[in-house]
Design a protein around this motif. Structure first.
Motif, PDB file in Angstrom:
ATOM      1  N   VAL A  59      33.486  51.471  77.733  1.00 20.05           N
ATOM      2  CA  VAL A  59      33.465  51.757  76.296  1.00 20.05           C
ATOM      3  C   VAL A  59      32.038  51.634  75.772  1.00 20.05           C
ATOM      4  O   VAL A  59      31.295  50.721  76.158  1.00 20.05           O
ATOM      5  CB  VAL A  59      34.404  50.788  75.545  1.00 20.05           C
ATOM      6  CG1 VAL A  59      34.130  50.799  74.044  1.00 20.05           C
ATOM      7  CG2 VAL A  59      35.851  51.150  75.827  1.00 20.05           C
ATOM      8  N   HIS A  70      35.541  56.038  74.535  1.00 20.79           N
ATOM      9  CA  HIS A  70      35.730  55.944  75.980  1.00 20.79           C
ATOM     10  C   HIS A  70      35.675  57.352  76.555  1.00 20.79           C
ATOM     11  O   HIS A  70      36.521  58.194  76.229  1.00 20.79           O
ATOM     12  CB  HIS A  70      37.075  55.285  76.310  1.00 20.79           C
ATOM     13  CG  HIS A  70      37.333  55.152  77.782  1.00 20.79           C
ATOM     14  ND1 HIS A  70      38.584  55.122  78.326  1.00 20.79           N
ATOM     15  CD2 HIS A  70      36.462  55.052  78.844  1.00 20.79           C
ATOM     16  CE1 HIS A  70      38.499  55.000  79.634  1.00 20.79           C
ATOM     17  NE2 HIS A  70      37.224  54.970  79.972  1.00 20.79           N
ATOM     18  N   ARG A  71      34.684  57.618  77.371  1.00 21.57           N
ATOM     19  CA  ARG A  71      34.550  58.910  78.044  1.00 21.57           C
ATOM     20  C   ARG A  71      35.057  58.807  79.475  1.00 21.57           C
ATOM     21  O   ARG A  71      34.815  57.809  80.165  1.00 21.57           O
ATOM     22  CB  ARG A  71      33.100  59.388  78.053  1.00 21.57           C
ATOM     23  CG  ARG A  71      32.605  59.866  76.686  1.00 21.57           C
ATOM     24  CD  ARG A  71      31.233  60.517  76.772  1.00 21.57           C
ATOM     25  NE  ARG A  71      30.768  60.959  75.481  1.00 21.57           N
ATOM     26  CZ  ARG A  71      31.027  62.147  74.939  1.00 21.57           C
ATOM     27  NH1 ARG A  71      31.749  63.033  75.625  1.00 21.57           N
ATOM     28  NH2 ARG A  71      30.559  62.453  73.745  1.00 21.57           N
ATOM     29  N   GLN A  88      37.593  60.692  75.500  1.00 19.23           N
ATOM     30  CA  GLN A  88      39.055  60.629  75.604  1.00 19.23           C
ATOM     31  C   GLN A  88      39.705  59.928  74.423  1.00 19.23           C
ATOM     32  O   GLN A  88      40.782  60.326  73.976  1.00 19.23           O
ATOM     33  CB  GLN A  88      39.442  59.896  76.894  1.00 19.23           C
ATOM     34  CG  GLN A  88      40.944  59.710  77.088  1.00 19.23           C
ATOM     35  CD  GLN A  88      41.270  59.321  78.511  1.00 19.23           C
ATOM     36  OE1 GLN A  88      41.054  60.103  79.438  1.00 19.23           O
ATOM     37  NE2 GLN A  88      41.792  58.111  78.698  1.00 19.23           N
ATOM     38  N   SER A  89      39.065  58.887  73.905  1.00 26.62           N
ATOM     39  CA  SER A  89      39.689  58.099  72.848  1.00 26.62           C
ATOM     40  C   SER A  89      38.627  57.365  72.054  1.00 26.62           C
ATOM     41  O   SER A  89      37.475  57.244  72.486  1.00 26.62           O
ATOM     42  CB  SER A  89      40.689  57.103  73.428  1.00 26.62           C
ATOM     43  OG  SER A  89      40.036  56.215  74.318  1.00 26.62           O
ATOM     44  N   CYS A 135      37.999  53.975  68.946  1.00 28.10           N
ATOM     45  CA  CYS A 135      38.526  52.827  68.225  1.00 28.10           C
ATOM     46  C   CYS A 135      37.579  52.503  67.083  1.00 28.10           C
ATOM     47  O   CYS A 135      36.412  52.170  67.316  1.00 28.10           O
ATOM     48  CB  CYS A 135      38.694  51.617  69.142  1.00 28.10           C
ATOM     49  SG  CYS A 135      39.552  50.224  68.349  1.00 28.10           S
ATOM     50  N   ALA A 189      44.425  56.634  72.089  1.00 28.43           N
ATOM     51  CA  ALA A 189      44.129  55.732  73.204  1.00 28.43           C
ATOM     52  C   ALA A 189      45.369  55.468  74.047  1.00 28.43           C
ATOM     53  O   ALA A 189      46.437  55.151  73.510  1.00 28.43           O
ATOM     54  CB  ALA A 189      43.583  54.411  72.668  1.00 28.43           C
ATOM     55  N   ASP A 190      45.234  55.591  75.362  1.00 30.53           N
ATOM     56  CA  ASP A 190      46.333  55.228  76.249  1.00 30.53           C
ATOM     57  C   ASP A 190      46.179  53.766  76.668  1.00 30.53           C
ATOM     58  O   ASP A 190      45.276  53.060  76.207  1.00 30.53           O
ATOM     59  CB  ASP A 190      46.414  56.165  77.454  1.00 30.53           C
ATOM     60  CG  ASP A 190      45.170  56.126  78.345  1.00 30.53           C
ATOM     61  OD1 ASP A 190      44.407  55.134  78.285  1.00 30.53           O
ATOM     62  OD2 ASP A 190      44.973  57.082  79.125  1.00 30.53           O
ATOM     63  N   ASP A 250      42.720  52.867  78.087  1.00 29.72           N
ATOM     64  CA  ASP A 250      41.695  52.863  77.040  1.00 29.72           C
ATOM     65  C   ASP A 250      41.788  51.586  76.214  1.00 29.72           C
ATOM     66  O   ASP A 250      40.783  50.932  75.910  1.00 29.72           O
ATOM     67  CB  ASP A 250      41.880  54.060  76.096  1.00 29.72           C
ATOM     68  CG  ASP A 250      41.777  55.400  76.785  1.00 29.72           C
ATOM     69  OD1 ASP A 250      41.023  55.515  77.758  1.00 29.72           O
ATOM     70  OD2 ASP A 250      42.475  56.336  76.334  1.00 29.72           O
ATOM     71  N   GLN A 310      50.082  52.443  69.965  1.00 26.62           N
ATOM     72  CA  GLN A 310      48.718  52.001  70.272  1.00 26.62           C
ATOM     73  C   GLN A 310      48.416  50.628  69.674  1.00 26.62           C
ATOM     74  O   GLN A 310      47.769  49.788  70.301  1.00 26.62           O
ATOM     75  CB  GLN A 310      47.715  53.043  69.767  1.00 26.62           C
ATOM     76  CG  GLN A 310      47.854  54.401  70.448  1.00 26.62           C
ATOM     77  CD  GLN A 310      46.924  55.438  69.860  1.00 26.62           C
ATOM     78  OE1 GLN A 310      45.714  55.242  69.809  1.00 26.62           O
ATOM     79  NE2 GLN A 310      47.493  56.562  69.409  1.00 26.62           N
TER      80      GLN A 310
END
Length: 281
Positions: free
Chosen positions: A8, A52-53, A59-60, A62, A73-74, A77, A101
């Motif tokens: 992150v 977060h790449r 990808q997500s 925060c 976010a999964d 993540d 999430q």
């Protein structure tokens, strides 16, 4: 044992378009963060948005400020985000966003951050795309944008709404900072009111606008006027004006136990499109 480096990172202005694309995957759920991105937060408040790449693709996200807001976010993540913010407890007042999430993020943070003051586990996320007038809903003609010289009329109504919703006053001692925040909303034309006999009897705010979507918040009707059938035309007028001037897609979220508000929003044309949760710290 070697510790795996957390992938992150804090986003910069160069990441803005990629971050907006992430938000656009579910705009009703992510409009709060999208609006902050468009307001320039990556430049004015560096470190506020984490990303977060994976294989170069963002990808997500925060949002990590006075509240935490996960975006697309999964579980993996969220584990990384939780590890990054675990030591930030004293800076954070709440965790909010899509229910699944938020639940996963709180599962990671609760051992260090708990107990929560309250957990609102199911807050229906609602969306409207049709003008209430086109659905045959009456509009209250008294609803209008507040003016900046009315900030001191808006402030008691806003404070009453906040304390009823959150459980404590929005400020202690001087209310100067709170007044400034309200004034900023009013100055942007984002606060709608009905004023009678020198007092605000109804208010609603546009908290966020981004990518053709607006999110309402801070809806309040004076207690002595509740239960009289006023809420539907009042809210319908707000939605009508927001759709005409701000965004054609209007969203909000509401506590599941607030059955009267949910019924009002349904009559205005809102439909459930998801579920939010809020953890109050």
């Amino acid at each position: 044992m070697l510790r795996t480096r957390n992938p992150v990172h804090a986003l910069t202005a160069a990441d803005r378009d990629d971050a907006l694309e992430v938000c656009a995957r579910n705009l009703p759920a992510n409009v709060f963060v999208a609006a902050r991105l468009l307001e320039g937060v990556l430049t004015t408040q560096p470190g506020t948005v984490l990303g977060h790449r994976v294989d170069g693709r963002l990808q997500s996200l925060c949002w990590s400020s006075a509240n935490l807001v996960p975006v697309e976010a999964d579980e993996a993540d969220i584990a990384f985000f939780a590890d990054r913010v675990r030591r930030w407890r004293r800076h954070c007042a709440s965790i909010l966003g899509p229910a699944d999430q938020v639940a996963e993020l709180w599962r990671h943070l609760a051992p260090a951050w708990g107990p929560a003051r309250a957990v609102r586990a199911d807050q229906p996320l609602m969306s409207a795309m049709d003008l209430p007038s086109s659905l045959g809903v009456d509009l209250d003609p008294r609803v209008r944008p507040a003016t900046t010289d009315e900030v001191d009329l808006v402030m008691p109504a806003a404070a009453h709404m906040f304390e009823g919703e959150i459980g404590y006053p929005p400020y202690s001692g001087s209310g100067a900072a709170y007044r400034t925040a309200l004034l900023a909303l009013i100055d942007r034309g984002h606060t709608f009111v009905v004023v009678e006999d020198g007092a605000v009897i109804f208010k609603a705010d546009v908290g966020s606008v981004a990518l053709g979507c607006a999110q309402l918040q801070g809806v309040w009707l004076a207690p002595h006027l509740r239960g009289q059938g006023l809420a539907v035309p009042l809210m319908a007028s707000v939605v009508e004006q927001v759709m005409a001037t701000r965004a054609k897609w209007v969203t909000l979220y509401v506590n599941d136990f607030n059955t009267s508000a949910r019924a009002t929003y349904t009559k205005v044309g809102f439909e459930d499109v998801g579920s939010f949760s809020t953890v109050l710290l």
